[in-house]
Design a protein around this motif. Structure first.
Motif: not given
Lengths: 622, 198
Positions: A4, A6, A9, A33, A132, A160-161, A164-168, A247, A250-251, B39, B41-42
């Motif tokens: 996982l 962000t 990262e 970050e 993502d 931002t999304r 600051h969102s985490q995904s694999l 993003i 994804q929505y 998974v 996370v936001s």
């Protein structure tokens, strides 16, 4: 193995894997970050630059010198870096350079929600938009390749999304890339008018080649519904297409019916005209779903296509899944239709999830200065003296909120001093006697110093408060040139703020601890009365700063408490806006509302103790 | 990967900046990742986290697209504070599981006397979600030795409503929190999981 991460990262990881050697940035939410993570990879030389312009200039130098480079900033940072950016487009790079622009739709932590894709178009450079974390990693690698192949900086636009969102993510190994050869090349890197005139046609040609690349690039892909089983049912129904990006893709995937065809644009500038027109012609109706401005839509409409776009979807704020759902209820997944169509069916309709539970307005919870924050003392005094306060960007912007209410303007990084000087010029010296500029240490180094030079040079008398809390607070405690430590934790030369300020010609320079309320007030009055520029360095470290002896010093104090018998309910302490001080309900039969302390939050800074006249607030012993 | 009641399952974690919601969401994400789910996370960082209303979102299942939860689509709300729980209820499905800490933290308009803390916050939560589960996570955390462990107490409570083995939670907890705080956090997790004060 998938991990996982962000988006931020994953950007740092992608840069590392792609052999990047230099990373530069100025901190700013939501981009911060990226460099914090980049700095954990020892193969990359990462730096906090003093501001975004310098960050891009250092990045430019690194890329021209032959090393792959990552430069990161928030959307408004690109405004600061725009000058080198537009010319970097002309010079091109040598080794790859990626500029991360982290935009903030919804303004979670920003002063505007500008859409930086316009910069890509204006500077004539490609814009990539990941949706993502895996795409963040993949796109940054691809962007570096494109940068070298087309000799252009590449903008990778996050929001931002995405940041600051985490995904694999499937991380890979680092690819070591040797430096590209460097040789002097004046007609490419010295942008005299004669040279720049030769570069501009190259830039235009490059855009055409990039547009051709976009037609077949893996960045742009169509996702067709699986028609095999439902083929017959689909015949005769209207085929719907959606063009989307970032993003919002994804929505759209989340809420739209599976029979909708999607064109996902990972590269939103320049656009693939043929791919898009083929897609639009393959459907009966086409929707453009993009957050903020009609950037994709305007270009498509300019080609003469009839599409649905901003007449349905808002330009303002985040384009959230529920917003998309309520804008195009007929395109939703069957399971969601009932939930999001109640509004159009009226109050008597069958129960729905959201609409019959109309949102109730609850008392808001605005952000506040932390317990023990040094800024609280400053704004308490500024409020008491009823001054005009030209503010700036940082935690201390919260001094604008009730009950402190001690700020008149907040515009952009470094604006406070120039704005104060302008006020003095327009309204005269008398007005300036009750006027201060307030700026943080990191913000002062970022872009306050040039305005202070203006004050001296053009004979202003502005009083400037530099709030030196020894860190860059709001973005999460980054080092800066005034802390004497680098992003990699190395000790370096620390800027001597008093000496710097004197060197530009300010003669009146005072250092003061804001928690010494009396002295601070006296100094402030004296300096505002002075007939020349002054700088008050208001010095006290952030309570959260780490690793700092100051923190242990401050938190070692036990919480304060209120001797209820002595509290007169004067509420003077509540003017501090400290979240630990609570106004109690009146005791039975009494009218006075006394104050108590929330010991679970109080760190015992003692500021309220020093201004409690009845001496009801006391430090606990031991 | 076990099947879950809704796929993907959406968990909204709400609270006040500084309460440890981000760490809680990261532990939860680690747990469901270990179980083999996709998974997302936001989180929101920056200005919003300075004592403001904060929300983090965790979604997991066989395949997750959006990292954020649309209004009315949360399967579980884990509230770290009463007013914040109330504020975010419109994000819950009708039949959602609502778990909330009975702690109240005054927002600044209440501190200054410009507004009142809704005295009926808990009643309103209960009237909309009669099955909502309250927990005094602050007292439990304090009894375990650290008020800061409120977030882990609440994770313990949450763990009762997800069919994931306790060992997985404890493993991820051990991998996430500093070693010197492990005992406190283990106790906090157990307090939330087994010590319901209903």
């Amino acid at each position: 193995m998938k991990v996982l991460m962000t988006g931020n990262e994953a950007i740092a990881r992608g840069a590392w894997e792609a052999g990047v050697v230099v990373c530069t940035a100025y901190p700013g939410t939501p981009s911060t970050e990226i460099i914090e993570n980049a700095a954990t990879y020892k193969e990359m030389d990462s730096e906090w630059s003093p501001n975004e312009k310098v960050a891009l200039e250092v990045g430019l130098g690194a890329a021209v010198a032959g090393g792959r480079t990552l430069v990161a900033m928030k959307h408004v940072g690109v405004n600061v870096a725009a000058d080198p950016l537009f010319t970097l487009s002309y010079t091109g790079v040598n080794a790859g350079l990626v500029l991360i622009s982290a935009d903030d739709p919804g303004m979670h932590s920003s002063q505007d929600e500008q859409d930086n894709r316009h910069y890509g178009r204006a500077a004539k450079i490609p814009v990539l938009e990941p949706s993502d974390s895996q795409e963040c990693l993949d796109y940054v690698k691809l962007a570096l390749t494109l940068s070298e192949e087309y000799d252009t900086p590449v903008m990778l636009r996050m929001t931002t999304r995405v940041s600051h969102s985490q995904s694999l993510v499937s991380p890979g190994n680092r690819q070591e890339i040797s430096l590209r050869d460097y040789s002097k090349n004046p007609s490419k890197y010295i942008m005299l008018p004669g040279h720049a005139r030769l570069r501009h046609p190259i830039v235009e040609e490059r855009l055409k080649k990039l547009a051709a690349y976009a037609e077949t690039s893996p960045l742009n892909r169509t996702e067709e519904p699986e028609r095999s089983e439902d083929q017959e049912r689909l015949e005769g129904t209207r085929r719907v297409g959606v063009i989307t990006n970032g993003i919002t893709y994804q929505y759209a995937r989340e809420v739209l019916d599976e029979n909708v065809s999607l064109l996902k644009l990972g590269m939103t500038y320049p656009l693939p005209r043929q791919l898009i027109s083929d897609f639009i012609q393959s459907v009966d109706e086409c929707y453009i779903i993009e957050e903020l401005d009609s950037f994709i839509e305007d270009q498509i409409r300019a080609w003469g296509f009839s599409v649905y776009g901003k007449e349905l979807f808002p330009t303002v704020g985040e384009l959230l899944p529920e917003t998309i759902a309520s804008c195009v209820p007929s395109l939703l997944k069957p399971s969601l239709r009932r939930d999001f169509t109640a509004a159009s069916r009226g109050p008597d309709s069958e129960s729905a999830n959201t609409e019959d539970r109309a949102p109730v307005q609850h008392v808001g919870r605005p952000p506040v200065l932390c317990p023990g924050c040094p800024h609280r003392a400053v704004f308490y005094v500024l409020n008491r003296l009823k001054l005009t306060v030209s503010g700036d960007i940082g935690c201390y912007t919260l001094g604008a909120l009730p009950p402190l209410n001690a700020m008149d303007t907040t515009i952009c990084m470094g604006a406070s001093i120039g704005v104060a000087l302008g006020m003095e010029k327009a309204r005269g010296r008398d007005f300036a006697r009750n006027l201060v500029a307030v700026i943080g240490d990191s913000t002062f180094v970022h872009s306050g110093i040039t305005a202070l030079i203006d004050v001296v040079y053009n004979k202003g008398t502005t009083t400037t408060l530099i709030l030196d809390n020894s860190t860059t607070g709001m973005t999460g405690h980054q080092e800066n040139p005034a802390t004497g430590v680098t992003v990699r934790g190395e000790v370096t030369t620390r800027i001597d703020l008093p000496m710097l300020v004197r060197a530009v010609g300010v003669n009146r320079v005072v250092e003061v601890d804001p928690f010494d309320l009396d002295r601070f007030t006296d100094v402030l009055k004296r300096e505002m009365a002075a007939e020349e520029p002054s700088v008050i360095i208001v010095k006290r470290p952030c309570v959260l700063v780490r690793p700092a002896p100051a923190r242990s010093q401050v938190s070692a104090q036990p919480p304060v408490s209120v001797n209820s018998a002595l509290c007169t309910g004067c509420a003077q302490c509540l003017r501090l806006g400290c979240p630990c001080l609570v106004k109690d309900e009146p005791e039975p039969g009494a009218k006075i509302r006394k104050v108590s302390v929330d010991a679970s939050q109080c760190i015992g800074c003692g500021l309220c103790v020093s201004l409690c006249r009845p001496q009801a607030i006391v430090r606990k012993e031991g | 990967m076990d099947t879950i009641q809704n796929d993907p399952l959406s968990i909204l974690i709400v609270g006040v900046g500084g309460q440890g919601t981000i760490l809680a969401s990261r532990i939860l994400a680690g747990v469901v990742l270990r179980k083999g789910y996709d998974v997302k996370v936001s989180e929101i960082h920056g200005m919003a986290q300075r004592g403001g209303s904060v929300v983090t979102q965790v979604r997991f299942g066989s395949k997750v697209a959006s990292p954020i939860i649309a209004q009315g689509q949360a399967d579980i709300i884990l509230g770290f504070e009463k007013l914040e729980t109330l504020r975010w209820l419109p994000y819950a499905r009708r039949n959602a599981t609502v778990l909330y800490n009975t702690q109240s933290i005054n927002p600044m308009p209440v501190v200054t006397g410009a507004a009142v803390y809704p005295p009926d916050a808990e009643d309103r939560i209960q009237s909309e979600f009669p099955q909502a589960v309250p927990i005094d996570a602050l007292s439990l955390a304090q009894k375990c030795g650290a008020a800061k462990a409120v977030n882990v107490v609440l994770l313990g409570l949450l763990s009762r409503f997800l069919s994931i083995e306790e060992d997985v939670w404890l493993d991820i907890l051990r991998e996430t929190v500093p070693e010197r705080l492990l005992d406190v956090n283990n106790a906090a997790f157990q307090a939330g999981r087994n010590g319901l004060l209903v």
